[in-house]
Enzyme design. Structure first.
Site, mmCIF file in Angstrom:
data_model
loop_
_atom_site.group_PDB
_atom_site.id
_atom_site.type_symbol
_atom_site.label_atom_id
_atom_site.label_comp_id
_atom_site.label_asym_id
_atom_site.label_seq_id
_atom_site.Cartn_x
_atom_site.Cartn_y
_atom_site.Cartn_z
ATOM 1 N N PRO A 366 0.623 -1.170 0.057
ATOM 2 C CA PRO A 366 -0.036 0.230 -0.189
ATOM 3 C C PRO A 366 0.783 1.218 0.064
ATOM 4 O O PRO A 366 1.955 1.195 0.118
ATOM 5 C CB PRO A 366 -0.733 -0.001 1.252
ATOM 6 C CG PRO A 366 -0.074 -1.172 2.136
ATOM 7 C CD PRO A 366 0.664 -2.004 1.183
ATOM 8 N N PRO A 367 0.275 2.287 -0.415
ATOM 9 C CA PRO A 367 0.897 3.656 -0.383
ATOM 10 C C PRO A 367 1.518 4.097 1.195
ATOM 11 O O PRO A 367 0.974 3.829 2.253
ATOM 12 C CB PRO A 367 -0.066 4.756 -0.820
ATOM 13 C CG PRO A 367 -1.087 4.134 -1.279
ATOM 14 C CD PRO A 367 -1.132 2.699 -0.859
ATOM 15 N N GLY A 370 6.872 3.085 2.501
ATOM 16 C CA GLY A 370 8.517 3.145 2.265
ATOM 17 C C GLY A 370 9.158 2.372 1.248
ATOM 18 O O GLY A 370 10.283 2.165 1.333
ATOM 19 N N LYS A 371 8.187 1.944 0.335
ATOM 20 C CA LYS A 371 9.071 1.164 -0.913
ATOM 21 C C LYS A 371 10.069 1.989 -1.785
ATOM 22 O O LYS A 371 10.858 1.641 -1.871
ATOM 23 C CB LYS A 371 7.873 0.923 -1.937
ATOM 24 C CG LYS A 371 6.689 -0.009 -1.394
ATOM 25 C CD LYS A 371 5.790 -0.242 -2.465
ATOM 26 C CE LYS A 371 4.979 0.743 -3.090
ATOM 27 N NZ LYS A 371 3.996 1.526 -2.042
ATOM 28 N N SER A 688 -13.482 -13.185 -0.968
ATOM 29 C CA SER A 688 -13.118 -13.653 0.583
ATOM 30 C C SER A 688 -14.541 -13.525 1.516
ATOM 31 O O SER A 688 -14.342 -13.844 2.729
ATOM 32 C CB SER A 688 -12.041 -12.631 1.073
ATOM 33 O OG SER A 688 -12.190 -11.318 1.188
ATOM 34 N N LYS A 731 -6.337 -8.227 7.572
ATOM 35 C CA LYS A 731 -7.486 -8.609 8.171
ATOM 36 C C LYS A 731 -7.331 -9.106 9.434
ATOM 37 O O LYS A 731 -8.375 -8.532 10.578
ATOM 38 C CB LYS A 731 -7.927 -9.907 7.413
ATOM 39 C CG LYS A 731 -8.499 -9.418 5.991
ATOM 40 C CD LYS A 731 -8.917 -10.629 5.204
ATOM 41 C CE LYS A 731 -9.297 -10.488 3.727
ATOM 42 N NZ LYS A 731 -9.341 -11.766 3.086
#
Length: 810
Positions: A366-367, A370-371, A688, A731
């Site tokens: 997700p945004p 720290g990618k 799901s 989840k």
């Protein structure tokens, strides 16, 4: 002549104790006259001692010429007894002597070491000269001929030496004379000095002569080739000068020769591959022939500038220090152990095998987790350059491969531009947002990336503008994406996926304390003496003012707190400010997010499901109700196709198990079923929620309340099997935030529990299931009893029907 030498030796008595003179860079042979400069204190003392007696001195060569004050073990024991013929004291304190070698000798022991070396020697008895045979004569003649050849090839051999050689009949004496004038290495000359057998000594000299002759011949050949090249260059220069004169006469304004020479010099320095260098020189020649005002001249000049500016052979050396790299990664980023381990593994392999191809990693998460910043840390840890390009929204394939040179304003693609920007051919190259590449009539950029991100092909990547192969195999490519689904399958196959699932509240707190707060305090011109933020305050900011898997909004909120304090400080209030939970609402306003509402009691037809979103996990209260009608199923809540199909599968499962649930086989004919997923404005999709919908539906039909303290996730099939799903960690975190401690998960998802931190896993209870029957046993307080015939008891059916009628009332 030999008889005279014998008489001289007999008349000269060599004492057993002599002063020793260590010499460097030279091995002195018998009958050799050598000038020596003596400057070391011990050596001058040794010369003085020799001059006070019989002018005899023993010379031994140093093994290591760099040692200024040699010890006894630093000297060869075999040397030569010499006579000091002349001595001259120089103004700088040194002494210049002229010595003549007399005979070989061997050091037996050192008598003294200070103020000079004095040694006990034994005169070496040489083997007698052999009888003049044909073999000896041939060997001596061969040595003379080779020495003459060597002198013709440029080796400096004095004419006097050649004249003396003609009169020598002793092979040992000839070997010494040739060795003394051949300029051999110290080890080679010492080996000849220590060889006492005359024939063997001459054979060794002969071997060295052959080697020297071959080297001299090769030098002559190289010089000849160089001269030919020089002649060719001079001829070309002459012709160019003539051409320049002709152009000047015709009135053409010519490109300055200095400019073109500068281009050629840059081409030489660029160390391009031969194929590229050949093309570069070809284009430079074309440019020189063109008129500078020609339209194509500017294109060729720009092309040449790109060629010479690219780092064809420049690369940084990897920092192959595993511990140091680990320290850098740990300093810059909290947790992310999988990624750090993968980088350290790559460095370890690189240390053992330098020719390893660069890996293609894809960080999916997700945004704000720290990618991108992780890519910078990897480059820093490896000591490489870092380049980042954003692929979001790119629709033109030429952005990757570049445009043809024939187009106006053509440029290379972003890959080559990034390599030029890095200045090396092995940077860490980060491609952001690879899942957001577009596609239209101008081409498919993701297909152009197939060659770039394939280690088996990118060693010869061809850009349309350059039209020449460039080696990208040394580059470490890192791509980032929020989701892997939009990435085309062939491109996904070329990358190694590494998932960054987002941070727990505890992890966010640690990151805020270690990184975010100190950085924001510094950026706002504050110090620890002016501002502190308590841990409880940070927890409230994380839970009440941010709702994300990453950290961007958390950083914004911390920055807002810092701005409030900075305003106070700038107004003159320089006291310390401690931000406590009590004053937080005054500074940031009311909380933006409230925790998920807890159910007060077990309800009929309301099941708690778990969902994954790009910003983390959420809980969903899926509701089902029944009404009188004609057997229609209504679905609401902005559901996607897959989620709608899951609802239909849940209904089909309930109908197929009607007997087990104490329902009439045709119960659905006079009933309408409605399934609703709250937060109707938010699009929802995925399989799901299958078992959650089935549970809510069966609860509504059987009028059984659902245990509110259990959340569930899993895909359902028509036969009731529970299939695995993704996003387990997110989840579970969502369930924990909602204070739900028991979670039903598919049996095949047990392996994914390892991704959940141990401290969180201990707080949860997991119920792995394979079939829907296991779900119902866990979720209901008990199942309705069946009659012997398999039909429900009449009283129960009546009660259920009455309940359905009540539920249908407005």
């Amino acid at each position: 002549m030999a008889e005279e030498e014998k008489r001289e030796e007999e008349q000269l008595v060599i004492p057993e104790v002599l002063p020793l003179l260590p010499v460097r860079d030279v091995v002195i042979f018998p009958f050799m006259i050598v000038p020596l400069f003596v400057g070391r204190e011990r050596s001058i003392n040794a010369v003085d001692a020799a001059l006070t007696k019989d002018r005899l001195i023993f010379t031994a060569t140093q093994k290591d010429i760099s040692k200024e004050d040699p010890d006894p073990e630093d000297l060869y024991t075999a040397g030569t007894v010499c006579m000091i013929m002349r001595m001259l004291k120089l103004p700088d304190g040194r002494v210049k002597i002229l010595v003549q070698g007399l005979t070989r000798a061997q050091v037996t022991s050192f008598a003294q070491t200070k103020p000079s070396y004095t040694v006990n020697i034994s005169k070496t008895k040489e083997a007698p000269a052999p009888a003049p045979t044909l073999e000896v004569e041939a060997l001596m003649r061969n040595v003379k001929e080779q020495l003459e050849k060597l002198s013709t090839l440029g080796k400096v051999i004095f004419q006097e030496v050649m004249m003396v050689l003609d009169n020598i009949t002793d092979p040992g004496r000839m070997a010494d004379l040739v060795a003394a004038n051949l300029g051999l290495k110290i080890e080679e000359a010492q080996a000849i000095l220590e060889t006492l057998e005359p024939i063997k000594r001459l054979e060794k000299v002969n071997d060295f002569l052959v080697k020297e002759l071959q080297v001299a011949q090769m030098q002559v050949k190289i010089q000849s080739q160089a001269k030919e090249e020089m002649d060719k260059t001079q001829r070309e220069y002459y012709l160019r000068e003539q051409m320049r004169a002709i152009k000047n006469e015709l009135g053409d304004i010519e490109e300055s020769s200095e400019d073109m020479e500068e281009f050629r010099e840059k081409i030489r320095k660029a160390k391009m591959p031969s194929e590229v260098e050949k093309e570069a020189y070809k284009q430079a020649d074309r440019l020189e022939m063109m008129h500078p005002d020609a339209a194509e001249a500017a294109l060729i000049r720009t092309y040449l500038e790109w060629l010479v500016d690219l780092p064809w052979s420049k690369q940084t050396k990897d920092t192959i220090d595993i511990d140091k790299a680990k320290k850098v990664l740990d300093t810059d980023h909290y947790d992310l152990e999988k990624i750090k381990e993968r980088i350290l593994e790559y460095l370890a392999v690189r240390k053992l095998q330098a020719k390893t191809k660069g890996p293609i990693l894809c960080f999916v998460g997700p945004p704000g987790v720290g990618k991108t910043s992780l890519g910078r840390s990897i480059a820093k840890a490896m000591g490489r350059g870092f380049v980042r390009i954003s692929l979001g929204g790119i629709k033109d394939e030429a952005e990757i491969r570049g445009h043809r040179r024939t187009y106006v304003g053509a440029l290379p693609g972003r890959i080559i531009q990034g390599i030029k920007q890095a200045g090396t051919n092995n940077p860490v190259f980060m491609m952001d947002e690879i899942d957001k590449i577009g596609m239209d009539f101008r081409g498919d950029p993701s297909s152009a990336l197939l060659e770039v991100l394939d280690p088996e092909q990118n060693y010869a990547f061809s850009d349309h503008y350059l039209n020449l192969p460039f080696d990208l195999s040394k580059v470490m490519f890192i791509t980032t994406a929020n989701m892997a689904d939009p990435i085309p399958e062939p491109l996904l196959d070329r990358m190694e996926l590494i998932n960054l699932p987002g941070y727990t509240e505890e992890e966010k707190l640690e990151i805020a304390k270690k990184y975010i707060v100190p950085r924001q305090v510094k950026e706002h011109g504050l110090t620890k003496k002016l501002l502190t933020i308590q841990d409880e305050t940070l927890k409230l900011v994380i839970s009440g003012y941010t709702h994300e898997a990453g950290l961007r909004n958390l950083e914004r909120e911390v920055a807002a707190l810092c701005r409030k304090v900075a305003k106070r400080v700038a107004s003159g209030k320089t006291g310390h400010t401690a931000i406590t939970p009590k004053v937080l609402q005054e500074l940031l306003g009311i909380p933006k997010y409230l925790p998920e509402a807890e159910q007060e009691a077990d309800e009929i037809g309301v099941a708690t499901g778990l969902a994954w979103t790009p910003v983390g996990g959420e809980i969903l209260h899926i509701e089902a109700t029944i009404m009188n009608g004609k057997g229609q199923l209504t679905l609401t809540g902005h559901l996607g196709d897959v989620m709608k199909e899951s609802a239909h599968a849940a209904l089909s499962y309930a109908r197929s198990r009607a007997r087990e649930f104490n329902l009439q086989p045709d119960f659905y004919k006079d009933l309408d079923l409605h399934i609703h997923v709250p937060s109707g404005a938010i699009p929802k999709d995925g399989p799901s929620a299958g078992i959650t919908m089935a549970t809510a539906l069966i609860s509504a039909l059987t009028q059984r309340p659902i245990n509110k303290d259990i959340a569930m996730t899993g895909e359902i099939t028509l036969r009731g099997r529970v299939l695995p799903i993704g996003g387990i960690k997110e989840k579970c975190l969502a369930a924990l935030r909602a204070k739900i401690r028991t979670i039903i998960i598919p049996e095949r998802n047990k392996k994914d529990l390892e991704e959940i931190p141990k401290d969180i896993r201990k707080q949860l209870t997991f119920i792995p299931v394979k079939h829907m029957d296991e779900v119902l046993k866990a979720i209901f307080r008990g199942m309705p009893k069946k009659t012997a015939s398999g039909k429900p008891a009449p009283s129960k059916v009546k009660k259920a029907k009455n309940a359905r009628h009540k539920a249908a009332r407005p």
